[in-house]
Scaffold this motif. Structure first.
Motif, short mmCIF file in Angstrom:
data_model
loop_
_atom_site.label_atom_id
_atom_site.label_comp_id
_atom_site.label_asym_id
_atom_site.label_seq_id
_atom_site.Cartn_x
_atom_site.Cartn_y
_atom_site.Cartn_z
N MET A 38 -63.50 20.27 -9.62
CA MET A 38 -62.68 21.42 -10.04
C MET A 38 -61.77 21.02 -11.18
SD MET A 38 -63.29 24.17 -8.37
CE MET A 38 -61.85 25.18 -8.48
N GLY A 39 -62.36 20.44 -12.22
CA GLY A 39 -61.55 20.08 -13.37
C GLY A 39 -60.53 19.03 -13.02
N SER A 40 -60.93 18.00 -12.31
CA SER A 40 -60.11 16.82 -11.97
C SER A 40 -59.21 17.02 -10.76
CB SER A 40 -59.29 16.34 -13.17
OG SER A 40 -58.22 17.22 -13.47
N THR A 41 -59.55 17.87 -9.84
CA THR A 41 -58.74 18.01 -8.63
C THR A 41 -58.84 16.77 -7.76
OG1 THR A 41 -59.09 20.37 -8.58
CG2 THR A 41 -58.43 19.39 -6.55
N GLY A 42 -57.74 16.46 -7.07
CA GLY A 42 -57.74 15.34 -6.15
C GLY A 42 -57.45 14.04 -6.88
N THR A 43 -57.02 13.04 -6.10
CA THR A 43 -56.65 11.77 -6.71
C THR A 43 -57.51 10.62 -6.22
OG1 THR A 43 -54.97 11.49 -4.98
CG2 THR A 43 -54.25 12.47 -7.05
N ASP A 64 -63.53 14.75 -13.67
CA ASP A 64 -63.77 15.78 -14.68
C ASP A 64 -64.82 15.34 -15.70
OD1 ASP A 64 -61.22 15.30 -17.21
OD2 ASP A 64 -61.86 13.89 -15.66
N ASP A 86 -67.60 19.53 -11.40
CA ASP A 86 -66.20 19.54 -11.84
C ASP A 86 -66.05 19.81 -13.32
OD1 ASP A 86 -64.84 17.00 -9.57
OD2 ASP A 86 -65.20 19.13 -9.35
N GLN A 143 -63.38 22.90 -3.63
CA GLN A 143 -62.10 22.25 -3.39
C GLN A 143 -60.92 23.17 -3.64
OE1 GLN A 143 -61.58 18.39 -5.13
NE2 GLN A 143 -63.68 17.82 -4.77
N GLY A 149 -58.22 25.66 -5.81
CA GLY A 149 -57.38 25.40 -6.96
C GLY A 149 -57.90 26.11 -8.20
#
Lengths: 449, 134
Positions: free
Chosen positions: B1-6, B11, B17, B26, B28
């Motif tokens: 999702m375009g860099s969601t989560g750590t 991305d 993503d 995910q 967001g």
């Protein structure tokens, strides 16, 4: 399609940006630093090389990411010790101060790989170097870059104000385009003055590109008094992280000469595209659409312009229950955001005093008259609804009847009235949207650019 | 999702993503951009209505449900919405919709209707819905 004879070499730190977007519950993590410029060049279909600075634990991720996003040649120019190169970004939309925190920055050490970098530079072909220096960089790094005679060195000086005050380290370096933004410490928290800036930079650079956030961009030329005003062409802002870096890279990819107005305008359009999303394939598609615009349209399209120094002259009336017995963190935050962007918020209660129940009618009239005078000095009203404060609601009506634009910032989402919802120019519960609307209303008035 | 989560860098181009429509569940946001050309846009408040041809000529606003279209050329540097019946400019799109110019260069055109008006003399306002025309 961009016509480029040779790739651009990007030099600088690669960071890990950590932030939370509005409306998200999870934190986001993506490569930052020079990755923003690289992402933009990949989106534009422009060839580029990378000489990065990063701690060893990131090297594999960095090289993997860049290789999957179009890099030609890549090397590690310097290694970071002591710091993980992680940046926590408190406000990625830059409604106000982004609250950018580089972890363990005080013990960060950077060790240059001089031989590797020099060989990399001699082996790769490029015409332009875009360098993003940091105060932790070894001084030899800029020396190596500046002594390369077959290319032009361009610098984004946001993080090294010393470069400006020292006039290019006392003439040791020569720069083509020098990029600076109003997010840098040269402007905030204390502005050091445009004349000081212009007086220093042309001893070592050919042109200064000053990016002014939602207020557009100005380009200053070394030869003569030429200044170009380039509008901002805003989109719905999803984030404001690395947008300026993308602008820099786009401009260098497009420019045919110094003060290239078409290149600056298209860079502004592309930068808005970068800010509109974190989805890279969507971003790429969007940038390709931007490149399809005709030169004529790019040169005549209207946007918004609001130079940094002009904003201090713009009084913004803050209508709110700014009483000493009210908890008002949202008011404090919005006022800070306005000051960050160099606007002049007027808070009548703080300037004229707070009415009390014991005041007689003469004191009340005096206060009312004083508050009205402030309102008459203002170009725009922001009404902050913390609860149904009678004074705030009356002030909204008064302002609209005077023809003054009114933005209602409703952070607690309490509006439940037809007139209050429809009468103002904008009603929003989002601080970023409030700030963007300020720029849109005030900056959009200048339709000559 | 375009860099969601750590947990990892996510991305990447060509992965779920990489696009808003990637749908990895995910949640967001992540933004717009990309292929927005084929999306309808609802409830756009036009700018400069009080200074545009329609209001100046007729001293009035178009009726609710009037047909409108987006002019294919910039007018004074802006994207203009015209009343289809009279051909008069009702107002301009906010600059955040300038990306539609790129879409029109790709062959898209946009039509719509007036969904609301507020005929307040000092601040006349018109809202339109737009969609790509087939």
């Amino acid at each position: 399609m961009i016509d480029m004879t040779k790739p651009i070499l990007l030099v600088g730190n690669v960071l890990v940006d950590v932030f939370t977007l509005p409306g998200d519950s999870e934190k986001r993590l993506r490569l930052g630093g020079i990755a923003h410029a690289a992402r933009t060049l990949w989106g534009l279909g422009v060839d580029y090389h990378v000489a990065y600075i990063a701690p060893i634990y990131l090297h594999d991720n960095i090289e993997d990411y860049f290789k999957k996003h179009g890099v030609n040649c890549i090397c590690c120019a310097a290694e970071v010790f002591g710091s993980p190169n992680i940046a926590l970004i408190g406000d990625p939309t830059e409604a106000g101060d982004q609250r950018y925190e580089l972890l363990l920055r005080e013990i960060k050490k950077v060790v240059l790989k001089s031989a590797i970098l020099e060989k990399f530079i001699s082996d790769c072909e490029f015409k332009d170097i875009l360098f993003f220096p940091e105060i932790t960089d070894p001084p030899e790094l800029i020396s190596i870059l500046s002594k390369n005679k077959t290319s032009t060195l361009h610098i984004d000086a946001n993080n090294i104000p010393d470069l400006i005050d020292s006039k290019g380290f006392h003439g040791q370096i020569k720069v083509g385009s020098l990029f600076l933004s109003t997010s840098s410490c040269f402007f905030y928290p204390e502005f050091k003055g445009l004349s000081r800036l212009l007086g220093n930079v042309f001893s070592f650079c050919e042109e200064l590109i000053l990016k002014e956030n939602r207020g557009g961009t100005r380009a200053f030329g070394k030869k003569g008094d030429i200044t170009l005003s380039i509008p901002c062409f805003p989109r719905a802002i999803m984030h404001s992280v690395g947008v300026g870096d993308g602008f820099d890279a786009t401009y260098l990819a497009l420019k045919k000469e110094d003060l290239d107005e078409y290149a600056l305008r298209l860079s502004s359009i592309v930068a808005a595209s970068y800010a509109a999303t974190t989805f890279v394939d969507d971003m790429k598609d969007d940038m390709q659409l931007c490149l399809g615009m005709s030169r004529k349209d790019v040169l005549c399209m209207k946007g918004q312009c609001l130079p940094w120094e002009d904003r201090k002259k713009i009084n913004i009336y803050i209508a709110a229950p700014d009483f000493d017995y009210v908890e008002k963190p949202e008011l404090a935050y919005l006022v800070d955001c306005l000051k960050y962007h160099n606007f002049f918020p007027r808070l009548p209660i703080r300037e004229n005093g707070q009415a009390s129940e014991s005041d007689n009618i003469f004191e009340k009239r005096r206060l009312f008259d004083a508050d009205i005078r402030i309102m008459d000095e203002c170009s725009l009203m922001i009404a902050i609804l913390l609860y149904n404060d009678q004074g705030t609601l009356v002030e909204i009506g008064m302002a609209k009847s005077k023809g003054m634009p009114v933005i209602v910032y409703d952070p607690r989402k309490i509006i439940n009235n037809l007139f209050l919802e429809i009468l103002p120019d904008k009603v929003t519960s989002d601080a970023e949207e409030t700030i963007s609307t300020v720029f849109s209303i005030l900056g959009g008035r200048k339709f000559g650019v | 999702m375009g860099s969601t989560g750590t947990g990892r860098f996510s991305d990447y181009s060509g992965t779920p993503d990489g696009r808003r429509s990637g749908g990895n569940g995910q949640g967001g946001s992540g933004g717009s951009g990309g292929s927005d050309c084929d999306r309808a846009i609802g409830d756009i408040q036009l700018e400069e209505v009080g200074r545009c041809q329609f209001f100046i000529t007729k001293n009035d606003l178009p009726q609710k449900h009037s047909d409108v279209s987006l002019d294919s050329e910039l007018v004074s540097g802006r994207l203009a919405i015209k009343d289809q019946k009279s051909g008069l400019i009702i107002g301009y799109l906010p600059t955040r919709y300038n990306y539609l110019l790129s879409c029109m260069n790709e062959g898209f055109s946009y039509v719509g209707i007036v969904n609301s008006i507020v005929n307040e003399k000092t601040f006349p306002r018109v809202w339109v819905d737009l969609a790509p025309s087939v």
